[in-house]
Write a protein that holds these residues in place. Structure first.
Motif, mmCIF file in Angstrom:
data_model
loop_
_atom_site.group_PDB
_atom_site.id
_atom_site.type_symbol
_atom_site.label_atom_id
_atom_site.label_comp_id
_atom_site.label_asym_id
_atom_site.label_seq_id
_atom_site.Cartn_x
_atom_site.Cartn_y
_atom_site.Cartn_z
ATOM 1 N N ILE A 37 0.842 -1.195 0.000
ATOM 2 C CA ILE A 37 0.000 0.000 0.000
ATOM 3 C C ILE A 37 0.881 1.251 0.000
ATOM 4 O O ILE A 37 0.653 2.195 -0.751
ATOM 5 N N THR A 40 2.406 2.124 -3.431
ATOM 6 C CA THR A 40 1.549 2.753 -4.434
ATOM 7 C C THR A 40 1.606 4.279 -4.354
ATOM 8 O O THR A 40 1.167 4.954 -5.262
ATOM 9 N N TYR A 59 -2.273 6.096 -8.843
ATOM 10 C CA TYR A 59 -3.656 5.665 -9.064
ATOM 11 C C TYR A 59 -4.250 6.391 -10.262
ATOM 12 O O TYR A 59 -4.969 5.803 -11.074
ATOM 13 N N PHE A 270 -3.413 -3.547 -6.566
ATOM 14 C CA PHE A 270 -4.311 -3.196 -5.481
ATOM 15 C C PHE A 270 -5.735 -2.972 -5.985
ATOM 16 O O PHE A 270 -6.708 -3.419 -5.373
ATOM 17 N N PHE A 271 -5.829 -2.329 -7.133
ATOM 18 C CA PHE A 271 -7.121 -2.114 -7.782
ATOM 19 C C PHE A 271 -7.780 -3.465 -8.099
ATOM 20 O O PHE A 271 -8.950 -3.698 -7.808
ATOM 21 N N PHE A 273 -7.177 -6.318 -6.627
ATOM 22 C CA PHE A 273 -7.568 -6.937 -5.364
ATOM 23 C C PHE A 273 -8.931 -6.422 -4.902
ATOM 24 O O PHE A 273 -9.813 -7.199 -4.528
ATOM 25 N N LEU A 274 -9.137 -5.102 -4.983
ATOM 26 C CA LEU A 274 -10.413 -4.532 -4.549
ATOM 27 C C LEU A 274 -11.564 -5.044 -5.413
ATOM 28 O O LEU A 274 -12.618 -5.424 -4.901
ATOM 29 N N ILE A 275 -11.359 -5.078 -6.733
ATOM 30 C CA ILE A 275 -12.415 -5.540 -7.635
ATOM 31 C C ILE A 275 -12.801 -6.985 -7.309
ATOM 32 O O ILE A 275 -13.979 -7.317 -7.152
ATOM 33 N N ALA A 277 -12.287 -8.680 -4.564
ATOM 34 C CA ALA A 277 -12.904 -8.782 -3.242
ATOM 35 C C ALA A 277 -14.370 -8.363 -3.322
ATOM 36 O O ALA A 277 -15.258 -9.068 -2.820
ATOM 37 N N VAL A 278 -14.657 -7.249 -3.984
ATOM 38 C CA VAL A 278 -16.032 -6.761 -4.059
ATOM 39 C C VAL A 278 -16.912 -7.745 -4.836
ATOM 40 O O VAL A 278 -17.987 -8.138 -4.378
ATOM 41 N N ILE B 114 -6.914 -11.858 0.065
ATOM 42 C CA ILE B 114 -5.846 -11.186 -0.692
ATOM 43 C C ILE B 114 -5.302 -12.153 -1.739
ATOM 44 O O ILE B 114 -4.812 -13.219 -1.395
ATOM 45 N N GLY B 118 -1.730 -9.564 -5.412
ATOM 46 C CA GLY B 118 -1.807 -8.357 -4.600
ATOM 47 C C GLY B 118 -0.558 -8.106 -3.771
ATOM 48 O O GLY B 118 -0.319 -6.977 -3.347
#
Lengths: 294, 273
Positions: A37, A40, A59, A270-271, A273-275, A277-278, B114, B118
Motif C-alpha cells: 500500500i 503505491t 492511481y 491493489f485495484f 484486489f479490490l475488484i 474482493a467486491v 488477498i 496483490g
C-alpha cells in the motif's frame, strides 16, 4: 482449561504453539501487503535507493492508462464466458453422471485429470493442439475456420483461452456438483413424483433450489481463479498476438517486473484486489440469500 | 429395458466427451515418439517406431532429475511445515479463549481474500533487498506463509467439534499441554490433515508464478520452471518438446492412480469449507 493466569504464562503458551506461524504469516503476507500500500504512493523503480512520496499520482496513472483499461475489460469478458460455460458444462456432466451411468467413479477421475497438472503445461499442450493439430485437420479436410492457427488471430486467440479455461476447471466444479446432487434427499424427489411432477418439474422446483450451496461454492471458486489466471495465459498466447489476449495478471506482472514501474504496478494490483474482493463478496452474499432448507 | 437403453446412451455420450477431454494428452503422447518431419506431415498418425530418443534428450536437456528433486524437496518440506504449524496454531486459537486469539483468527481468515498478485511485487522487493531470493529455502518459507491461513481455518473448524473432556483427563493424568496435543489431539485430526496435505501438494507441486519470481538461477529450478524454459528453447523441435511435457506429467498421473479417491475427496472437503 484456562490455567494460565499471568500474562507471561499466556505469552509462553502462545509463542510455543503459534509463534512460528504468526511470525512467518506476518512476514510473508501482512508486511508485504502493508508495504505494498505504501509503494503505491511512491515512485520507486526497484533499483535506486531513494524514492519519494508522490501521493495518488500512481492511481491516476492506472485510470488514465488505456492499455490497462483494455486488459481489464478483456479480463471481465474472459471471466464472464469462462465462469458461465464452466459451470453449465460442469453441471450438465454432473447430472448425467448421477443419473445411473455405469462407471461413475472412472468418469469422475477422468474429467478431473486436467486439474492435477500445472497451468504452464496445460497451456503448452493446447498451444500444440491449436497451432498444429487443428491446422492440420483444417488443411486436410478443407475446413476454412481451422486452416490457419487460432493463436495468430487476435479474436480467435481470446477464445482459445476460454476453451482451455473451461476444459481445465469444469472437471473440478463437476466434482462439487456431483456431491451436491447426491445430497438431494431421495424421499422429497419420490414424494414429488407421486404427486405427479415430471423430471423437468423436479429439476426446477426441487433439485436446483437444493443445489444453491454448490452453485455458491463453484461460482466463487471459478470467479477467483479466472480473475487471477496467469500461467495458462503465459504459456498459451503470451498475451499475443499484438497484446490482444493480455489478461490483467499479466499486465500487472509486466508493469512491475518488465517496465520496473513498481508503484504503478502495485497500484494496479491493489485495484485488482479490490475488484475481486467486491465481486466475490457480492456473489457470496446474494447466493447465500437464495439458499433453502430441506 | 427402456431404462437400460437410456443409461447406455448416456454412458456413450459421456464416454465421447471424456475422449475429447483426454485427447490433448493422447496427442502429446503419440507425438513425443516422432521426429519433427513426421509431426508436421501428420500430427494424428501413430508413430512408426517407439524410440525413446526424444525422452533421453529431453531428460538431460531439462536437467530433469535435478528439477524433480528440487520440486520434491520444496513440496515435502512446505507441506509438513504447514501441517505442523497450522495445527498447533489452530489448537491454541480454539482452546484458549483469549481476546487476542479471536483477533488473530480473524486476521488469518480475512487475509485469505488477498490474491497472490496483490502482494507479489512488495514480496519480491522486500526479500530481494534482503538478498534472500534464489534459494529454495526462502521459497519454502513463503509457501508456509501463503498456506497457513487456509490450514488454520480448516483445523480450527475441526478442533471445535472435538470434546474437550478427553484432553482434560489427559492433563489431570499429568500430560503437559504439548504432550496432550501430539498424543491425543493430533491423531484425531487425521482427516483434516489429509485434506490439507492433498490440496497443498497439488498447489505447490504445480505452482509457477511464485517460484518464477524467487528462483532465478538454473540450478534451483523446480519442475514447472524447468519445463517452461525447456519448452521455450525447443518449441520448434516438437518431438523433443512433447517428450519434455510427458516427463513432467507422468509422475503426477502415477501419483493420481494410487491416490485418486483421497485426492477427489480432499478437493471436495477443501472446497466445501
Amino acid at each position: 482449561m484456562d490455567r494460565e493466569k499471568g500474562f507471561v504464562d499466556k505469552l509462553k503458551i502462545y509463542l510455543l504453539f503459534a509463534g512460528p506461524t504468526t511470525f512467518i504469516f506476518f512476514t510473508v503476507i501482512i508486511l508485504p501487503f502493508l508495504f505494498g500500500i505504501y509503494l503505491t504512493f511512491t515512485n520507486w523503480n526497484g533499483i535506486s535507493s531513494n524514492h519519494s512520496f508522490i501521493g495518488i499520482k500512481n492511481y491516476l496513472e492506472v485510470f488514465k492508462d488505456k492499455a490497462f483499461f483494455n486488459s481489464f475489460l478483456l479480463t471481465l469478458k474472459y471471466v464472464f464466458f469462462t465462469v458461465t460455460l464452466t459451470n453449465v458444462i460442469a453441471f450438465l456432466l454432473a447430472s448425467i453422471l448421477t443419473s445411473g451411468v455405469k462407471g461413475q467413479n472412472f468418469f469422475r477421475s477422468g474429467f478431473f485429470t486436467p486439474n492435477l497438472i500445472g497451468g504452464v503445461l496445460l497451456g503448452y499442450i493446447w498451444q500444440f493442439v491449436f497451432s498444429n493439430v487443428l491446422v492440420y485437420l483444417g488443411k486436410t479436410f478443407e475446413i476454412p475456420i481451422l486452416s490457419s492457427s487460432w493463436l495468430s488471430d487476435p479474436n480467435k486467440a481470446f477464445w482459445t483461452l476460454v476453451i482451455v479455461g473451461v476444459w481445465q476447471y469444469s472437471g473440478y466444479m463437476m466434482i462439487i456438483y456431483i456431491a451436491g446432487l447426491m445430497n438431494v434427499p431421495k424421499d422429497i424427489l419420490e414424494a414429488a413424483s407421486i404427486d405427479g411432477a415430471g423430471n423437468f418439474r423436479r429439476m426446477i422446483n426441487i433439485t436446483l433450489p437444493m443445489l444453491v450451496p454448490s452453485f455458491t461454492v463453484c461460482i466463487f471458486l471459478s470467479l477467483q481463479r479466472t480473475f487471477m489466471v496467469y500461467d495458462v495465459n503465459l504459456a498459451l498466447t503470451k498475451g499475443g498476438p499484438f497484446k490482444s489476449t493480455e489478461l490483467i495478471s499479466m499486465t500487472v506482472y509486466n508493469k512491475a517486473f518488465l517496465s520496473q514501474d513498481y508503484g504503478v504496478g502495485q497500484a494496479q494490483a491493489f485495484f485488482l484486489f479490490l475488484i475481486v474482493a467486491v465481486v466475490t463478496l457480492i456473489q457470496v452474499y446474494f447466493s447465500k440469500k437464495m439458499e433453502v432448507e430441506a | 429395458m427402456k431404462k437400460n437403453i437410456l443409461s447406455l446412451i448416456k454412458t456413450i455420450i459421456v464416454g465421447i466427451i471424456l475422449v475429447l477431454y483426454v485427447f490433448p494428452f493422447v496427442l502429446v503422447l503419440i507425438n513425443s515418439f516422432k521426429n519433427r518431419v513426421d509431426i508436421v506431415s501428420n500430427p494424428l498418425n501413430l508413430p512408426k517406431t517407439y524410440n525413446l530418443g526424444n525422452y533421453i534428450d529431453a531428460y538431460t536437456k531439462m536437467n530433469y532429475s535435478h528439477a524433480f528433486m528440487n520440486s520434491l524437496i520444496v513440496t515435502v518440506f512446505s507441506v509438513i511445515a504447514i501441517v505442523i504449524n497450522s495445527s498447533m496454531t489452530a489448537y491454541i486459537l480454539v482452546r484458549k479463549k483469549w481476546k487476542f486469539n479471536k483477533i488473530m483468527f480473524f486476521i488469518f481468515v480475512a487475509s485469505m481474500i488477498i490474491p497472490f498478485q496483490g502482494i507479489m511485487i512488495p514480496l519480491v522487493n522486500i526479500y530481494g533487498s534482503l538478498g534472500m531470493l534464489n534459494s529454495k529455502w526462502t521459497l519454502i518459507y513463503m509457501y508456509i506463509g501463503f498456506g497457513v491461513a487456509l490450514a488454520v481455518f480448516m483445523y480450527h473448524g475441526f478442533i471445535k467439534s472435538i470434546p474437550v473432556e478427553l484432553e482434560e483427563a489427559a492433563m489431570i493424568d499429568g500430560c503437559s499441554i504439548m504432550q496432550t496435543f501430539w498424543q491425543i489431539v493430533f491423531p484425531l485430526l487425521k482427516p483434516t490433515t489429509m485434506t490439507i496435505a492433498i490440496l497443498d501438494v497439488l498447489w505447490i507441486w504445480n505452482d509457477f508464478l511464485l517460484p518464477s519470481l524467487i528462483l532465478v538461477e538454473a540450478k534451483e529450478r523446480t519442475l514447472p520452471l524447468s519445463t517452461y524454459y525447456f519448452y521455450g528453447t525447443y518449441t520448434v523441435n516438437y518431438g523433443l518438446a512433447m517428450a519434455g511435457l510427458i516427463l513432467t506429467i507422468v509422475p503426477v498421473i502415477l501419483f493420481y492412480l494410487f491416490t485418486q479417491k483421497h485426492i477427489i475427496n480432499g478437493v471436495l472437503q477443501g472446497s466445501i469449507k
